[in-house]
Design a protein around this motif. Structure first.
Motif, PDB file in Angstrom:
ATOM      1  N   VAL A 186      12.830 -53.076   5.519  1.00  0.00           N
ATOM      2  CA  VAL A 186      13.171 -51.657   5.532  1.00  0.00           C
ATOM      3  C   VAL A 186      12.159 -50.815   6.304  1.00  0.00           C
ATOM      4  O   VAL A 186      12.537 -50.007   7.145  1.00  0.00           O
ATOM      5  N   GLU A 187      10.889 -50.997   6.057  1.00  0.00           N
ATOM      6  CA  GLU A 187       9.888 -50.143   6.692  1.00  0.00           C
ATOM      7  C   GLU A 187       9.697 -50.435   8.173  1.00  0.00           C
ATOM      8  O   GLU A 187       9.598 -49.524   8.983  1.00  0.00           O
ATOM      9  N   SER A 188       9.643 -51.714   8.542  1.00  0.00           N
ATOM     10  CA  SER A 188       9.355 -52.048   9.937  1.00  0.00           C
ATOM     11  C   SER A 188      10.608 -52.300  10.762  1.00  0.00           C
ATOM     12  O   SER A 188      10.537 -52.352  11.980  1.00  0.00           O
ATOM     13  N   GLU A 189      11.736 -52.503  10.107  1.00  0.00           N
ATOM     14  CA  GLU A 189      13.003 -52.841  10.739  1.00  0.00           C
ATOM     15  C   GLU A 189      12.989 -54.219  11.402  1.00  0.00           C
ATOM     16  O   GLU A 189      13.862 -54.552  12.174  1.00  0.00           O
ATOM     17  N   HIS A 190      11.979 -55.036  11.103  1.00  0.00           N
ATOM     18  CA  HIS A 190      11.964 -56.425  11.558  1.00  0.00           C
ATOM     19  C   HIS A 190      12.713 -57.258  10.529  1.00  0.00           C
ATOM     20  O   HIS A 190      13.043 -56.795   9.443  1.00  0.00           O
ATOM     21  N   GLY A 191      12.960 -58.513  10.838  1.00  0.00           N
ATOM     22  CA  GLY A 191      13.653 -59.384   9.898  1.00  0.00           C
ATOM     23  C   GLY A 191      12.793 -59.699   8.687  1.00  0.00           C
ATOM     24  O   GLY A 191      11.618 -60.008   8.803  1.00  0.00           O
ATOM     25  N   ALA A 192      13.397 -59.622   7.510  1.00  0.00           N
ATOM     26  CA  ALA A 192      12.676 -59.909   6.268  1.00  0.00           C
ATOM     27  C   ALA A 192      13.027 -61.283   5.714  1.00  0.00           C
ATOM     28  O   ALA A 192      12.365 -61.759   4.810  1.00  0.00           O
TER      29      ALA A 192
END
Length: 70
Positions: A41-47
């Motif tokens: 959510v915060e970085s918009e990278h894959g979690a």
């Protein structure tokens, strides 16, 4: 990322399109019915990734064999 890196001799740090394609193809080949990628959510990278298995699906034979052999 560890699974991708081990299988491909790579040192990727992020879930890129290429990683998603490889992971999806590999998961389907191993019997998973659906693959879903989650955004951080915060970085918009894959979690990460969620694998779905429909009960009663014949695709699960590979999963059962792998679990049995381990």
């Amino acid at each position: 990322m560890n699974l991708y890196n081990q299988a491909n001799g790579a040192e990727r740090q992020r879930i890129t399109k290429k990683v998603k394609e490889w992971f999806t193809e590999t998961a389907h080949a191993d019997g998973w019915d659906q693959v879903g990628f989650l955004p951080e959510v915060e970085s918009e990278h894959g979690a990460g990734c969620i694998l779905y298995k429909s009960f009663g699906s014949s695709r699960g034979d590979n999963i059962v064999k792998k679990l049995s052999s381990d």
